[in-house]
Design a protein around this motif. Structure first.
Motif, PDB file in Angstrom:
ATOM      1  N   SER A  72       0.884  -1.085  -0.309  1.00 36.04           N
ATOM      2  CA  SER A  72       0.206   0.230   0.181  1.00 36.04           C
ATOM      3  C   SER A  72       0.873   1.566   0.159  1.00 36.04           C
ATOM      4  O   SER A  72       1.778   1.127   1.050  1.00 36.04           O
ATOM      5  N   PHE A  73      -0.006   2.347  -0.500  1.00 43.10           N
ATOM      6  CA  PHE A  73       0.833   3.382  -0.303  1.00 43.10           C
ATOM      7  C   PHE A  73       0.175   4.411   1.010  1.00 43.10           C
ATOM      8  O   PHE A  73      -0.921   4.379   0.475  1.00 43.10           O
ATOM      9  N   ARG A  74       0.923   5.118   1.756  1.00 41.88           N
ATOM     10  CA  ARG A  74       0.676   6.447   2.139  1.00 41.88           C
ATOM     11  C   ARG A  74       1.787   7.719   2.197  1.00 41.88           C
ATOM     12  O   ARG A  74       2.751   7.617   1.997  1.00 41.88           O
ATOM     13  N   LEU A  75       0.401   8.927   2.419  1.00 41.19           N
ATOM     14  CA  LEU A  75       0.668  10.191   2.009  1.00 41.19           C
ATOM     15  C   LEU A  75       1.910  10.177   3.699  1.00 41.19           C
ATOM     16  O   LEU A  75       1.413   9.646   5.219  1.00 41.19           O
ATOM     17  N   ASN A  76       3.097  10.391   3.378  1.00 41.94           N
ATOM     18  CA  ASN A  76       4.526  11.283   4.258  1.00 41.94           C
ATOM     19  C   ASN A  76       4.254  12.517   4.522  1.00 41.94           C
ATOM     20  O   ASN A  76       4.424  13.124   3.433  1.00 41.94           O
ATOM     21  N   PRO A  77       3.600  13.397   5.083  1.00 43.99           N
ATOM     22  CA  PRO A  77       3.132  14.273   5.570  1.00 43.99           C
ATOM     23  C   PRO A  77       3.984  15.182   5.738  1.00 43.99           C
ATOM     24  O   PRO A  77       3.938  16.387   5.076  1.00 43.99           O
ATOM     25  N   GLU A  78       5.554  14.771   5.300  1.00 42.71           N
ATOM     26  CA  GLU A  78       6.784  15.422   5.925  1.00 42.71           C
ATOM     27  C   GLU A  78       7.422  15.825   4.257  1.00 42.71           C
ATOM     28  O   GLU A  78       7.940  16.762   4.318  1.00 42.71           O
ATOM     29  N   THR A  79       7.240  14.663   3.312  1.00 43.14           N
ATOM     30  CA  THR A  79       7.829  15.053   2.160  1.00 43.14           C
ATOM     31  C   THR A  79       6.974  15.438   1.314  1.00 43.14           C
ATOM     32  O   THR A  79       6.866  15.205   0.037  1.00 43.14           O
ATOM     33  N   GLY A  80       5.162  15.597   0.963  1.00 42.74           N
ATOM     34  CA  GLY A  80       4.381  15.090   1.184  1.00 42.74           C
ATOM     35  C   GLY A  80       4.253  14.478   0.049  1.00 42.74           C
ATOM     36  O   GLY A  80       3.445  14.283  -1.261  1.00 42.74           O
ATOM     37  N   ARG A  81       5.067  13.366  -0.014  1.00 43.65           N
ATOM     38  CA  ARG A  81       4.830  12.049  -1.076  1.00 43.65           C
ATOM     39  C   ARG A  81       4.459  10.762  -0.772  1.00 43.65           C
ATOM     40  O   ARG A  81       4.819  11.065   0.844  1.00 43.65           O
ATOM     41  N   PRO A  82       4.650  10.228  -1.547  1.00 45.74           N
ATOM     42  CA  PRO A  82       3.770   8.431  -0.659  1.00 45.74           C
ATOM     43  C   PRO A  82       4.417   7.347  -0.302  1.00 45.74           C
ATOM     44  O   PRO A  82       6.576   7.714  -0.672  1.00 45.74           O
ATOM     45  N   ASP A  83       4.730   7.246   0.556  1.00 49.91           N
ATOM     46  CA  ASP A  83       5.501   6.000   1.105  1.00 49.91           C
ATOM     47  C   ASP A  83       5.012   4.934   0.744  1.00 49.91           C
ATOM     48  O   ASP A  83       3.584   4.890   0.541  1.00 49.91           O
ATOM     49  N   THR A  84       5.823   3.857   0.741  1.00 53.07           N
ATOM     50  CA  THR A  84       5.352   2.610   0.351  1.00 53.07           C
ATOM     51  C   THR A  84       5.492   1.566   1.658  1.00 53.07           C
ATOM     52  O   THR A  84       6.254   1.770   1.938  1.00 53.07           O
TER      53      THR A  84
END
Ligand code: DC
Length: 233
Positions: A72-84
């Protein structure tokens, strides 16, 4: 306005992910890194001892355990990008190591792995509004995507980018090994029997060897605008 499907394919380390992520953020679409899904399958195999040190994969056991893999992918609020995430554990860093990179192409060539990942990817993109990057997105996963881009750059430039990325993350890396790994991955990805890397007939080609990241971003955005706001004659 109807949200379209955008497929971005190309060789290893040609900056597809960076441009796909930036475009998705800019236009408010979901971004899916399909390579990360194959990397998760590879990490799972390594964690579970399904790949021996000489690179032999226990395919029978792997196929049996395939249903245990949930990506799954979840947005990382620090980078503004999804983490796996692999089975609810963030593996964004672990899937980018040289170890995973050196086993991922043989894992991604296995037909049962491709079937499982392709089905998940098609489900993720069912509603459109998605930017997905990989090797077979415009040919096998979304052959009807409204916008397809095939990205490439010279081997040496791609290896240098990958090497710089590894060094910046504090990983050990030798340029020549990075170059060889990349060429070997391209070879396996392009010659495998199922869904090999190839340019879709209706893809736009982007050679970004000599483009900066902002230039690529603008090129992609212009193509998106052309597709979604066609000029009336
Ligand atoms: O884009 P990447 O380097 O993270 O991809 C890792 C590997 O996964 C790559 O060697 C080929 C494979 N891959 C694939 O076979 N099909 C995709 N759609 C995406 C990646």
């Amino acid at each position: 306005m109807k949200k379209i499907t955008i497929a971005i394919d190309g060789h290893s380390s040609c900056g597809k992910s960076t441009m796909a992520k930036d475009l998705a953020r800019e236009i408010g679409y979901i971004y899916i890194d399909s390579g990360a899904m194959y990397r998760c399958c590879t990490l799972f195999c390594l964690q579970q001892g399904l790949i021996s040190p000489d690179g032999t994969i226990d395919t029978a056991e792997f196929e049996r355990r395939m249903p245990e893999i949930h990506v799954s992918f979840r947005l990382n609020p620090e980078t503004g990008r999804p983490d796996t995430y692999l089975n609810n554990v963030c593996v964004e860093r672990e899937i980018r190591t040289m170890e995973v990179s050196s086993f991922v192409s043989p894992v991604a060539a296995l037909p049962f792995v491709r079937a499982a990942m392709t089905a998940q990817q098609q489900e993720m993109g069912r509603e459109g509004g998605i930017v997905m990057d990989g090797r077979d997105i415009g040919t096998a996963v979304f052959p009807n995507a409204e916008m397809k881009v095939f990205v490439t750059a010279s081997d040496e430039i791609r290896a240098q980018r990958r090497y710089d990325e590894l060094i910046a993350k504090g990983e050990q890396a030798v340029f020549q090994q990075v170059l060889e790994n990349l060429r070997e991955r391209d070879r396996i990805d392009s010659t495998r029997a199922v869904a090999p890397l190839r340019q879709a007939d209706d893809a736009l080609v982007l050679d970004n060897s000599h483009l900066t990241i902002p230039e690529q971003k603008q090129w992609l955005l212009d193509r998106f605008i052309e597709r979604t706001h066609p000029q009336t004659p």
